[in-house]
Write a protein that holds these residues in place. Structure first.
Motif, PDB file in Angstrom:
ATOM      1  N   THR A   1       0.805  -1.305  -0.032  1.00  0.00           N
ATOM      2  CA  THR A   1      -0.011   0.015   0.038  1.00  0.00           C
ATOM      3  C   THR A   1       0.820   1.132  -0.033  1.00  0.00           C
ATOM      4  O   THR A   1       0.284   2.306  -0.971  1.00  0.00           O
ATOM      5  N   GLN A   2       1.874   1.159   0.714  1.00  0.00           N
ATOM      6  CA  GLN A   2       2.903   2.461   0.745  1.00  0.00           C
ATOM      7  C   GLN A   2       3.483   2.476  -0.400  1.00  0.00           C
ATOM      8  O   GLN A   2       3.734   3.493  -0.976  1.00  0.00           O
ATOM      9  N   GLY A   3       4.113   1.448  -1.160  1.00  0.00           N
ATOM     10  CA  GLY A   3       4.222   1.683  -2.461  1.00  0.00           C
ATOM     11  C   GLY A   3       3.482   2.119  -3.433  1.00  0.00           C
ATOM     12  O   GLY A   3       3.673   2.880  -4.493  1.00  0.00           O
ATOM     13  N   ALA A   4       2.185   1.696  -3.207  1.00  0.00           N
ATOM     14  CA  ALA A   4       1.036   2.510  -4.197  1.00  0.00           C
ATOM     15  C   ALA A   4       1.019   3.841  -3.910  1.00  0.00           C
ATOM     16  O   ALA A   4       0.383   4.394  -4.676  1.00  0.00           O
ATOM     17  N   ARG A   5       1.444   4.407  -3.039  1.00  0.00           N
ATOM     18  CA  ARG A   5       1.467   6.024  -2.817  1.00  0.00           C
ATOM     19  C   ARG A   5       2.467   6.693  -3.706  1.00  0.00           C
ATOM     20  O   ARG A   5       2.261   8.026  -3.855  1.00  0.00           O
ATOM     21  N   CYS A   6       3.447   6.131  -4.395  1.00  0.00           N
ATOM     22  CA  CYS A   6       4.247   6.741  -5.446  1.00  0.00           C
ATOM     23  C   CYS A   6       3.556   7.106  -6.466  1.00  0.00           C
ATOM     24  O   CYS A   6       3.089   6.384  -7.295  1.00  0.00           O
ATOM     25  N   MET A   7       3.525   8.507  -6.721  1.00  0.00           N
ATOM     26  CA  MET A   7       3.075   9.018  -7.840  1.00  0.00           C
ATOM     27  C   MET A   7       3.644   8.881  -9.223  1.00  0.00           C
ATOM     28  O   MET A   7       4.694   8.589  -9.296  1.00  0.00           O
ATOM     29  N   ASP A   8       2.679   8.920 -10.113  1.00  0.00           N
ATOM     30  CA  ASP A   8       3.182   8.837 -11.672  1.00  0.00           C
ATOM     31  C   ASP A   8       3.461  10.431 -11.852  1.00  0.00           C
ATOM     32  O   ASP A   8       2.823  10.940 -12.534  1.00  0.00           O
TER      33      ASP A   8
END
Length: 492
Positions: A41-48
Motif C-alpha cells: 500500500t505504501q508503494g502504491a502511494r508513489c505518484m506517476d
C-alpha cells in the motif's frame, strides 16, 4: 508508478517501534516489521509524477536533495506495489551495494524531495528500501557472487567504512584482487564503531554483509594502520592501485577553560568504546552510569550519545545546541525540494523525553567554561544563551547574551560538534596534496590524487558527510580505478 490514485487513497504509514522505555533496556534494534500488505500500500502511494526528484542526488543550498546514489526509487516502489520483491531487490542493487545499511541509517533526502511531499506526507521510501533488503536476506536471495574470472590486478583500500566497502565491492565484482586495510580490530569503520548497535546491529546486519564480501574474495586486514604498522611505501610498491577511504575522523574540539578536566571526551571515543564493550560483552571504558551528562552538539552523533547515555543509566541529560530550534514546517527560505530543516524528535530525544520528561536539547545555548572539583574531574558546565548576528564580513556568528548564564551539573561531557577532516599523519607520510580544508585534494568524479595510481573517496576527500554520499564516492572511485587499470570499465 505505483497505483495511479494511490497517493489520494492511502495515508503515509510507518512501522511500529518498541516503546522508548522498553527499548532502552538493551542494545537491540527497535524497529518492528510491517505486514507485506501495508508495504505494498505504501508503494502504491508513489505518484506517476512525470519528473521524479527523489533520485536526483543533487546539492541544493549545501544539502542533499534526492538520493546521492541515484536509487531507482519509482521503479522499485512500483515493483513492491505489484508484489515483485525479487525484481525490486535487483533494481535496488543496481545502484546500492548495501541497502540494508541505508535503509537503517540514511536521513532519507529522497523523502525530502518526493513530489508528493509538496502537499502531502511523502512516500515512505526509506522503510520500503529497508524492507526490500530484509526480504532479500530472509529469502536467501542475497548470497556470495564471486567474479567468474580474475584480472590479476591488486588493489589496496585504506579504510573499511562506507566508502571503502562500496569501492571494495565494486572492484571485486569486476575481478580485481582487493585488500582492505583497517586500523581497528574489526572491519566496518563508521558502520561498525561510529553508529550504535540499536541503530545498526553489528552481528546480525554489518557482519552478515562483511561475510558475504569475504566469501566473494575481498580480504580484510585489521589492526593495521598504514603509516604506522605498515609503511605507505609498501602499498605503492605491492599494489597496482590504492584507494584511500580513511574518513574525516579528526574531531572538532572546544578549547575553553577547564577543557583538560577528566570526564570530558570526544563523542566518537565514547561511542566506539561502547560498541566494543557491547560486542566483547565487557564494561565500557567510558560510562555514563549514575552521572549527569552534558552533550555539546545537536547532530546525529549527539543523538547517538543521548541514546547510549540513557542505556548506560545516566542520572540526567542535557544536549546543548548552538543553533535555533527549527520550525515545525518548512520555512520560506527552505523550499521543496531542499532537504527539510524542520523540528523533529529523533530516537534519542524520544527516549530522553520518555525517561526525563522532555526534549533534552537546549537551543541557542553554548558552553563558556568547564568547572572541576578538587580531584580534577569535571563537575559542571557553565553556559550562556546566544543570538546570531552578522559580523562586518556579513557572516552570521553567535553573540553571547549577558544575563542568561546557567550552570549545568555534569560528571560526563561529550563533545559532538562534528569533524575537521581526515587525520593528517598518513597524508603527510604519502606527501598528498590537500585542499583548504585539509581534505585530500581530489576532483569529484575523478577521485585521482596528486600521486599516480592513488585515489581518494568519501569523507577524507569531501569532508564530513552522509553515509550515502560515501557510498556514492566509493562506487565512483571504483569506476575510475578500474578505468585506470584496464583502459575501459563497465562499472556504473
Amino acid at each position: 508508478m505505483g497505483k495511479p490514485t494511490g497517493f489520494i487513497e492511502y495515508l503515509r504509514e510507518l512501522p511500529s517501534e518498541l516503546a522508548p522505555l522498553d527499548r532502552i533496556r538493551n542494545w537491540d534494534e527497535f524497529h518492528l516489521s510491517m505486514p507485506e500488505e501495508n508495504l505494498r500500500t505504501q508503494g502504491a502511494r508513489c505518484m506517476d509524477c512525470g519528473i521524479p526528484f527523489c533520485h536526483t542526488g543533487t546539492l541544493i543550498s549545501g544539502m542533499a536533495s534526492g538520493c546521492p546514489i541515484n536509487n531507482l526509487i519509482p521503479e522499485w516502489n512500483d515493483l513492491i506495489y505489484r508484489g515483485l520483491w525479487k525484481e525490486a531487490l535487483d533494481r535496488l542493487h543496481k545502484t546500492n551495494n548495501f541497502p540494508e545499511f541505508t535503509g537503517r541509517v540514511c536521513p532519507a533526502p529522497c523523502e525530502g524531495s518526493c513530489v508528493l511531499g509538496i502537499h502531502n506526507p511523502p512516500v515512505t521510501i526509506k522503510n520500503i528500501e529497508y524492507s526490500i533488503a530484509e526480504k532479500g536476506w530472509n529469502e536467501g536471495w542475497i548470497k556470495p557472487e564471486p567474479p567468474a574470472k580474475r584480472t590479476g590486478k591488486k588493489i589496496a583500500i585504506v579504510g573499511s567504512g562506507p566508502a571503502g566497502l562500496s569501492a571494495a565491492a565494486q572492484l571485486n565484482k569486476v575481478g580485481h584482487w582487493v585488500t582492505v586495510f583497517e586500523r581497528a580490530d574489526r572491519p566496518g569503520g563508521l558502520l561498525m564503531y561510529g553508529i550504535p548497535n540499536m541503530k545498526l546491529d553489528k552481528q546480525e546486519v554489518v557482519m552478515r554483509r562483511l561475510n558475504i564480501l569475504e566469501a566473494e574474495g575481498v580480504k580484510f586486514v585489521c589492526n593495521t594502520e598504514i603509516g604506522k604498522d605498515l609503511p605507505a611505501e609498501d602499498l605503492l610498491r605491492d599494489f597496482d592501485a590504492v584507494v584511500l577511504c580513511t574518513g574525516a575522523t579528526k574531531p572538532r574540539d572546544l578549547p575553553i577553560e577547564g577543557r583538560q578536566l577528566k570526564g570530558i571526551h570526544f563523542a566518537m571515543d565514547f561511542l566506539t568504546a561502547n560498541t566494543q564493550a557491547v560486542l566483547d560483552q565487557t564494561e565500557p571504558a567510558i560510562t555514563a552510569q549514575g552521572k549527569d551528562v552534558v552533550i555539546i552538539g545537536g547532530g546525529d552523533t549527539g543523538t547517538d550519545c543521548v541514546g547510549t547515555s540513557i542505556r548506560h543509566g545516566c542520572n540526567g541529560l542535557v544536549q546543548l545546541e548552538i543553533l535555533p530550534q527549527p520550525p515545525e514546517e518548512r520555512a520560506p527560505n527552505n523550499p521543496w525540494p531542499e532537504y527539510p530543516k524542520v523540528y523533529k524528535m529523533d530516537y534519542g530525544q524520544e527516549e530522553a523525553a520518555a525517561k526525563f520528561g522532555g526534549d533534552p536539547r537546549a537551543y541557542l545555548r553554548t558552553a563558556t567554561h568547564f568547572e572541576g572539583d578538587e580531584q580534577g574531574n569535571v563537575k559542571a558546565v557553565h553556559t550562556v544563551e546566544v543570538q546570531w548576528e552578522r559580523n562586518e564580513q556579513g557572516q552570521f556568528i553567535p553573540k553571547q547574551i549577558p544575563g542568561t548564564e546557567k550552570i549545568i551539573p555534569a560528571q560526563l561531557v561529550l563533545l559532538a560538534m562534528g569533524f575537521l577532516g581526515p587525520e593528517q599523519p598518513l597524508l603527510d607520510a604519502m606527501g598528498l596534496d590537500r585542499d583548504a580544508r585539509s581534505n585530500i585534494k581530489s576532483e569529484y568524479g575523478r577521485y585521482t590524487t596528486s600521486i599516480p595510481k592513488v585515489f581518494a573517496a568519501g569523507d577524507c576527500r569531501r569532508g564530513q558527510s552522509l553515509v550515502v554520499w560515501a557510498f556514492n564516492e566509493g562506487r565512483g572511485a571504483a569506476r575510475e580505478c578500474d578505468l585506470y587499470l584496464m583502459g575501459e570499465t563497465n562499472l556504473p
